[in-house]
Design a protein around this motif. Structure first.
Motif, PDB file in Angstrom:
ATOM      1  N   GLU A  23       7.757   4.232   4.991  1.00 19.96           N
ATOM      2  CA  GLU A  23       7.072   5.101   4.027  1.00 19.96           C
ATOM      3  C   GLU A  23       8.074   6.016   3.327  1.00 19.96           C
ATOM      4  O   GLU A  23       8.062   6.153   2.107  1.00 19.96           O
ATOM      5  CB  GLU A  23       6.005   5.930   4.745  1.00 19.96           C
ATOM      6  CG  GLU A  23       5.226   6.854   3.841  1.00 19.96           C
ATOM      7  CD  GLU A  23       3.858   6.311   3.504  1.00 19.96           C
ATOM      8  OE1 GLU A  23       3.379   6.630   2.413  1.00 19.96           O
ATOM      9  OE2 GLU A  23       3.281   5.577   4.320  1.00 19.96           O
ATOM     10  N   ARG A  26       0.915   3.980  -3.065  1.00 20.97           N
ATOM     11  CA  ARG A  26       0.650   5.411  -2.798  1.00 20.97           C
ATOM     12  C   ARG A  26       1.785   6.277  -3.342  1.00 20.97           C
ATOM     13  O   ARG A  26       1.556   7.334  -3.930  1.00 20.97           O
ATOM     14  CB  ARG A  26       0.483   5.663  -1.298  1.00 20.97           C
ATOM     15  CG  ARG A  26      -0.911   5.483  -0.780  1.00 20.97           C
ATOM     16  CD  ARG A  26      -1.108   6.086   0.604  1.00 20.97           C
ATOM     17  NE  ARG A  26      -0.119   5.689   1.588  1.00 20.97           N
ATOM     18  CZ  ARG A  26      -0.260   4.662   2.426  1.00 20.97           C
ATOM     19  NH1 ARG A  26      -1.337   3.922   2.393  1.00 20.97           N
ATOM     20  NH2 ARG A  26       0.682   4.383   3.294  1.00 20.97           N
ATOM     21  N   ASP A  69       1.557   6.298  -7.189  1.00 18.41           N
ATOM     22  CA  ASP A  69       0.442   7.153  -7.622  1.00 18.41           C
ATOM     23  C   ASP A  69       0.790   8.624  -7.497  1.00 18.41           C
ATOM     24  O   ASP A  69       0.546   9.411  -8.416  1.00 18.41           O
ATOM     25  CB  ASP A  69      -0.824   6.848  -6.804  1.00 18.41           C
ATOM     26  CG  ASP A  69      -1.444   5.505  -7.156  1.00 18.41           C
ATOM     27  OD1 ASP A  69      -1.118   4.937  -8.223  1.00 18.41           O
ATOM     28  OD2 ASP A  69      -2.261   5.018  -6.348  1.00 18.41           O
ATOM     29  N   SER A  70       1.384   8.997  -6.382  1.00 14.18           N
ATOM     30  CA  SER A  70       1.754  10.396  -6.166  1.00 14.18           C
ATOM     31  C   SER A  70       2.795  10.858  -7.183  1.00 14.18           C
ATOM     32  O   SER A  70       2.680  11.947  -7.764  1.00 14.18           O
ATOM     33  CB  SER A  70       2.292  10.551  -4.743  1.00 14.18           C
ATOM     34  OG  SER A  70       2.825  11.827  -4.556  1.00 14.18           O
ATOM     35  N   LYS A  79       0.832  -1.211   0.000  1.00  6.14           N
ATOM     36  CA  LYS A  79       0.000   0.000   0.000  1.00  6.14           C
ATOM     37  C   LYS A  79       0.863   1.257   0.000  1.00  6.14           C
ATOM     38  O   LYS A  79       0.579   2.218  -0.718  1.00  6.14           O
ATOM     39  CB  LYS A  79      -0.928   0.019   1.219  1.00  6.14           C
ATOM     40  CG  LYS A  79      -2.051  -0.972   1.139  1.00  6.14           C
ATOM     41  CD  LYS A  79      -2.894  -0.907   2.397  1.00  6.14           C
ATOM     42  CE  LYS A  79      -3.984  -1.944   2.374  1.00  6.14           C
ATOM     43  NZ  LYS A  79      -4.810  -1.903   3.599  1.00  6.14           N
ATOM     44  N   ARG A  80       1.928   1.250   0.791  1.00  2.97           N
ATOM     45  CA  ARG A  80       2.834   2.412   0.827  1.00  2.97           C
ATOM     46  C   ARG A  80       3.474   2.637  -0.537  1.00  2.97           C
ATOM     47  O   ARG A  80       3.579   3.769  -1.018  1.00  2.97           O
ATOM     48  CB  ARG A  80       3.920   2.193   1.875  1.00  2.97           C
ATOM     49  CG  ARG A  80       3.448   2.212   3.292  1.00  2.97           C
ATOM     50  CD  ARG A  80       4.587   1.923   4.264  1.00  2.97           C
ATOM     51  NE  ARG A  80       4.104   1.885   5.622  1.00  2.97           N
ATOM     52  CZ  ARG A  80       4.081   0.796   6.382  1.00  2.97           C
ATOM     53  NH1 ARG A  80       4.560  -0.348   5.937  1.00  2.97           N
ATOM     54  NH2 ARG A  80       3.592   0.851   7.598  1.00  2.97           N
ATOM     55  N   ARG A  96       9.106   5.892  -0.609  1.00  2.00           N
ATOM     56  CA  ARG A  96       8.873   7.105  -1.416  1.00  2.00           C
ATOM     57  C   ARG A  96      10.175   7.539  -2.097  1.00  2.00           C
ATOM     58  O   ARG A  96      10.186   7.861  -3.277  1.00  2.00           O
ATOM     59  CB  ARG A  96       8.334   8.238  -0.544  1.00  2.00           C
ATOM     60  CG  ARG A  96       8.060   9.514  -1.339  1.00  2.00           C
ATOM     61  CD  ARG A  96       7.238  10.501  -0.575  1.00  2.00           C
ATOM     62  NE  ARG A  96       5.935  10.033  -0.203  1.00  2.00           N
ATOM     63  CZ  ARG A  96       4.897   9.918  -1.037  1.00  2.00           C
ATOM     64  NH1 ARG A  96       5.045  10.220  -2.293  1.00  2.00           N
ATOM     65  NH2 ARG A  96       3.726   9.500  -0.615  1.00  2.00           N
TER      66      ARG A  96
END
Length: 175
Positions: free
Chosen positions: A155, A57, A60-61, A53-54, A159
């Protein structure tokens, strides 16, 4: 000011992290025709559900920032595979014994590993044309994995990995 601090932290993490990325792509691909994406359904990423999920996300960002849209009828699908492995140690201490004498010599050396083993994570990103079912872009990112990281650190690390991986997507045309 509050929104600048996380951005600066992300830039710092990306600039000094040990994320290595290898890219490959089909040179004949017209990357400008791809504007919408989605993920393979029932994808087994090899990550925990929370890390998946992290990662999604973060993707997507990042893709949204590049102008791509998540769609139910995408032009390309993203496949994600990962694995963890122990990196070979490069730190060793040499212990040697040797002797010389008249025209006689000998020696022995032993390398003793020093420090903890490094666990690394490899994540492969495949971009596949949804109409042709053909791979057109691939990136494989390798980074150090700290298994006891906090959720916030996980996270931030994912990222940073995504930002570093997608910084060269779409590739510049070199025909």
């Amino acid at each position: 000011m509050k929104s600048i601090i996380p951005f600066l932290l992300l830039i710092f993490l990306v600039s000094c992290s040990a994320i290595r990325v290898n890219y490959d792509y089909d040179r004949d691909t017209d990357f400008s025709k791809y504007t919408t994406y989605n993920y393979y359904p029932d994808m087994d990423t090899g990550l925990s559900e929370l890390d998946t999920k992290r990662l999604i996300r973060a993707i997507d960002s990042t893709l949204r920032g590049k102008g791509f849209l998540l769609s139910e009828e995408p032009e390309f699908l993203i496949g994600i595979l990962s694995r963890s492995f122990q990196a070979p140690r490069n730190n060793t201490v040499g212990v040697g014994i040797g002797g010389t004498g008249r025209n006689v010599g000998g020696g022995m050396s032993i390398g003793i590993p020093v420090g903890a083993t490094n666990v690394e994570r490899e994540i492969q990103f495949d971009f596949v044309d949804s109409q042709k079912d053909e791979l057109f872009w691939q990136a494989i990112a390798v980074s150090t994995l700290r298994e006891n990281s906090s959720p916030i650190e996980r996270e931030e690390n994912l990222r940073a990995l995504v930002v570093r991986t997608f910084e060269k997507y779409p590739p510049k045309s070199r025909k």
